[in-house]
Write a protein that holds these residues in place. Structure first.
Motif, mmCIF file in Angstrom:
data_model
loop_
_atom_site.group_PDB
_atom_site.id
_atom_site.type_symbol
_atom_site.label_atom_id
_atom_site.label_comp_id
_atom_site.label_asym_id
_atom_site.label_seq_id
_atom_site.Cartn_x
_atom_site.Cartn_y
_atom_site.Cartn_z
ATOM 1 N N ASN A 323 0.822 -1.208 0.000
ATOM 2 C CA ASN A 323 0.000 0.000 0.000
ATOM 3 C C ASN A 323 0.858 1.261 0.000
ATOM 4 N N GLU A 324 1.976 1.225 0.753
ATOM 5 C CA GLU A 324 2.866 2.391 0.764
ATOM 6 C C GLU A 324 3.390 2.681 -0.638
ATOM 7 N N LEU A 325 3.821 1.643 -1.340
ATOM 8 C CA LEU A 325 4.316 1.828 -2.697
ATOM 9 C C LEU A 325 3.208 2.270 -3.641
ATOM 10 N N GLN A 326 2.058 1.695 -3.471
ATOM 11 C CA GLN A 326 0.919 2.055 -4.339
ATOM 12 C C GLN A 326 0.570 3.528 -4.182
ATOM 13 N N HIS A 327 0.701 4.021 -2.951
ATOM 14 C CA HIS A 327 0.337 5.418 -2.695
ATOM 15 C C HIS A 327 1.373 6.407 -3.219
ATOM 16 N N THR A 328 2.548 5.912 -3.640
ATOM 17 C CA THR A 328 3.523 6.821 -4.259
ATOM 18 C C THR A 328 3.134 7.159 -5.694
ATOM 19 N N ILE A 329 2.315 6.316 -6.318
ATOM 20 C CA ILE A 329 1.981 6.486 -7.734
ATOM 21 C C ILE A 329 0.910 7.547 -7.889
ATOM 22 N N THR A 330 1.170 8.521 -8.730
ATOM 23 C CA THR A 330 0.170 9.550 -9.010
ATOM 24 C C THR A 330 0.336 10.087 -10.421
ATOM 25 N N GLY A 331 -0.770 10.246 -11.100
ATOM 26 C CA GLY A 331 -0.756 10.896 -12.402
ATOM 27 C C GLY A 331 -0.925 12.395 -12.291
ATOM 28 N N TRP A 332 -0.993 12.881 -11.025
ATOM 29 C CA TRP A 332 -1.195 14.310 -10.767
ATOM 30 C C TRP A 332 -0.035 14.827 -9.915
ATOM 31 N N PRO A 333 1.133 15.060 -10.517
ATOM 32 C CA PRO A 333 2.306 15.478 -9.734
ATOM 33 C C PRO A 333 2.135 16.817 -9.035
ATOM 34 N N ASP A 341 -6.672 13.922 -0.587
ATOM 35 C CA ASP A 341 -5.217 13.805 -0.755
ATOM 36 C C ASP A 341 -4.536 13.148 0.443
ATOM 37 N N THR A 342 -5.313 12.495 1.291
ATOM 38 C CA THR A 342 -4.752 11.882 2.498
ATOM 39 C C THR A 342 -3.617 10.917 2.180
ATOM 40 N N LEU A 343 -3.806 10.116 1.146
ATOM 41 C CA LEU A 343 -2.824 9.092 0.784
ATOM 42 C C LEU A 343 -2.086 9.421 -0.503
ATOM 43 N N ARG A 344 -2.190 10.661 -0.966
ATOM 44 C CA ARG A 344 -1.497 11.070 -2.188
ATOM 45 C C ARG A 344 -0.176 11.760 -1.835
ATOM 46 N N PRO A 345 0.838 11.642 -2.688
ATOM 47 C CA PRO A 345 2.126 12.280 -2.376
ATOM 48 C C PRO A 345 2.072 13.803 -2.408
ATOM 49 N N GLU A 346 1.165 14.379 -3.186
ATOM 50 C CA GLU A 346 1.033 15.841 -3.250
ATOM 51 C C GLU A 346 -0.365 16.264 -2.815
#
Length: 643
Positions: A323-333, A341-346
């Motif tokens: 889940n930690e790795l999955q939450h690093t992925i984003t198409g919205w940098p 955005d709780t689990l989004r990198p940005e």
């Protein structure tokens, strides 16, 4: 599954600045102790990028704290052959520029191998160099760097442990690494004079320095491998008083850091980053997706303690790390608007964001994060790009002639004044006809090369949909503008210019090159300028900085390890093609860049291979499959300032 134990003492520092300052202080203390006892301090000195900060600190200690070099006798390790002492690339010049011209060492106490010795006199000269070391009482304190081949001095693979000062042939890798200093590998001398391994081993105290990710692999062989003449530095394992001094990046492959659970280290399994590192390592080792790892995989590969921490339930660990790795992925940098955005990198807000991308050279933005740049523009953010240096030394001379000729032809057709541009063309052509290899370009040639790279950067931004007149910022930081591969140290003006740009734009997001493997060191200095500027603003409690995040990308030389990645931006085949076309706008770097480093592939090929490799790793770990991924790590400047 035991790992190799360290065979030499190692000290690791957070960065090369702190490490260099500490080594310089220790050498200064030794010099003072000898002076107090009325004795000379016989010091062996190295050249190259590794010791430069040590020398700068020694100069500071001399100028500000009264450190005297009157009792110092120095012997340098090596010199290219043939090499005139006043050549730009000579180690005589290097030592005087970085140290000797700024301290009170006696000229008669300076010894540097002479690259002008006649061939028939070399053998006698080398024997005499050894005799001078003996006559001085032997070397007390030897400073070393290490090459990617494992050489110390210029003792290339095959050098024996008893070898003495001699003329040697340089390894191809060594010549490739030196190509940037000589403006092309074809200009690098094929031979060099060097102290032997045996001479180095007779020094009473040895300190070896290594900085950056690019040295991590050879450092591992030095510290943990068997002594062998294929890696001459490993003979230091036989020395009774040697220390290896590293920064975090150079130490990354050592077992206590890479796999501490196998090295007998006490592991704090409450640290999520350590658990993630261990689990991704295990998945790659046993070639399984994370969610398929079993209890026996943990138990049989040194991770039984981690398993015990989770009450013997591998799946609980697996799902957490997955889940930690999955939450690093984003198409919205830049953050997805109106999204949780709780689990989004940005973060989602504000939207759109003002984004500032720092590019050390005029093409690092598109090479390293071109796909992300395109996404940020497509998604409506206000994107600015700051080109920190002109990149003017990385242009072939024939490109200058071509552009000067264009100006002259244009002027002939559309002349608007009485000063024909053909005069410029003739001056440039005449200069380049007589230019020696490694000679500093004239001011006009430097300006043209800078304009070539500026025009290419603007073209790439237009391809990305940005107006270069309003979104491109050409800083031309003073440390770089020497016209030479060797640059000045980072100065106050470099930091001031960076602070001014940050204050002017007040970005919500900053992207910066966070890699240390750039062979010329420009990325390292550019990153230091940004970090010091941001920390200065943070110390002043600048209000806009509290709502700003800093993301670090890596360049053409290396990528973040998968366990380090905090934001992974996936690229489709179409986006990878668009990125490639943006890189192609930098035509002076196309086909064959002037400074390719150790990797002979073109920059676009390296970038695509790196992006595809990262995507493949995510896929192998059981995450979605993409054509490519660009990776980022967040820099916690607030935590760094507090520390």
């Amino acid at each position: 599954m035991p790992t190799a134990a360290p065979r030499v003492p190692v000290r690791t520092f957070p960065d090369s600045e702190l490490a260099s300052a500490q080594v310089a202080r220790e050498l200064a203390d030794f010099i003072r102790e000898r002076a107090a006892a009325g004795q000379t301090a016989v010091v062996g000195l190295a050249t190259g990028s590794s010791p430069t900060r040590v020398y700068e600190e020694l100069v500071r200690l001399h100028q500000q704290e009264g450190l005297s070099f009157q009792n110092v006798v120095s012997f340098n390790l090596d010199e290219y052959y043939p090499m005139a002492p006043d050549s730009l690339q000579s180690y005589v010049r290097f030592m005087h520029e970085y140290l000797f011209d700024h301290v009170d060492i006696r000229p008669e106490n300076i010894h540097i191998p002479d690259g002008t010795v006649l061939p028939e006199q070399v053998a006698d000269y080398c024997r005499d160099y050894e005799a001078q070391i003996v006559a001085a009482g032997g070397i007390d304190w030897q400073l070393l760097g290490i090459g990617r081949t494992g050489h110390i001095g210029f003792n290339e693979p095959g050098s024996g442990s008893g070898s003495r000062t001699r003329l040697i042939t340089l390894d191809h890798i060594t010549r490739t690494d030196a190509a940037s200093d000589f403006y092309g590998e074809e200009n690098v001398p094929r031979r060099a004079l060097t102290m032997g391994v045996g001479t180095i081993l007779e020094a009473r105290h040895v300190v070896l320095l290594a900085w950056g990710e690019g040295k991590a692999a050879v450092v591992k062989r030095l510290v943990e491998g068997e002594p062998t003449d294929t890696v001459p530095a490993t003979y230091l394992q036989h020395h009774p008083a040697v220390q290896v001094v590293l920064d975090e990046a150079a130490a990354a492959e050592l077992s206590p850091r890479k796999t501490p659970w196998l090295a007998g280290e006490t592991c704090d399994w409450q640290q999520p980053a350590l658990v993630r590192k261990a689990v991704t390592w295990l998945a790659r080792l046993v070639e399984k997706p994370i969610l398929k790892l079993l209890d026996e995989d943990y138990n049989e590969n040194g991770l039984s303690e981690l398993l015990a921490e989770s009450e013997g339930q591998a799946y609980a660990i697996n799902i957490r790390v997955f889940n930690e790795l999955q939450h690093t992925i984003t198409g919205w940098p830049g953050g997805k608007p109106d999204a949780d955005d709780t689990l989004r990198p940005e973060r989602a807000a504000p939207f759109p964001k003002r984004v500032l991308i720092f590019s050390p050279h005029p093409d690092d933005d598109v090479i390293s994060m071109g796909g992300t740049l395109l996404r940020l523009v497509d998604q409506g953010h206000e994107v600015h790009v700051a080109y920190q240096t002109s990149g003017n030394i990385a242009v072939f001379d024939e490109e200058v002639v071509r552009f000067a000729e264009f100006v002259a032809d244009y002027d002939e057709l559309f002349r608007f004044d009485d000063q024909p541009a053909e005069n410029l063309y003739q001056r440039v052509a005449d200069f380049l006809k007589t230019k020696e290899p490694g000679q500093v370009d004239s001011a006009e040639v430097q300006q043209i090369k800078g304009l070539i790279r500026r025009g290419e950067a603007k073209s790439a931004l237009r391809h990305a949909g940005l107006d270069p007149d309003t979104r491109a910022h050409f800083q031309e930081l003073p440390f770089y503008e020497t016209g030479r591969v060797r640059k000045k140290p980072l100065g106050e003006e470099d930091i001031r210019l960076t602070v001014e740009l940050l204050e002017k734009l007040r970005p919500h997001q900053i992207f910066a090159a966070g890699d240390l493997s750039d062979p010329h060191g420009t990325h390292r200095v550019c990153l230091a300028a940004i970090m010091q500027a941001v920390q200065r603003l943070h110390a002043q409690e600048t209000d806009w900085l509290t709502d700003c995040r800093v993301w670090l990308y890596r360049g053409a030389w290396q990528e973040w390890d998968v366990d380090q990645i905090e934001m992974a931006v996936p690229l489709s085949p179409q986006e990878l093609t668009r990125k490639r076309r943006a890189i192609f706008k930098h035509q002076s770097q196309k086909d064959r860049p002037l400074f390719p480093g150790a990797d002979q592939r073109e920059f676009w090929q390296r970038a695509e291979a790196r992006n595809r490799t990262t995507a493949r790793l995510y896929d192998q770990l059981g995450l979605p499959e993409y054509e490519g991924i660009e990776a980022f790590v967040q820099w916690d400047f607030q935590g760094a300032s507090e520390a």
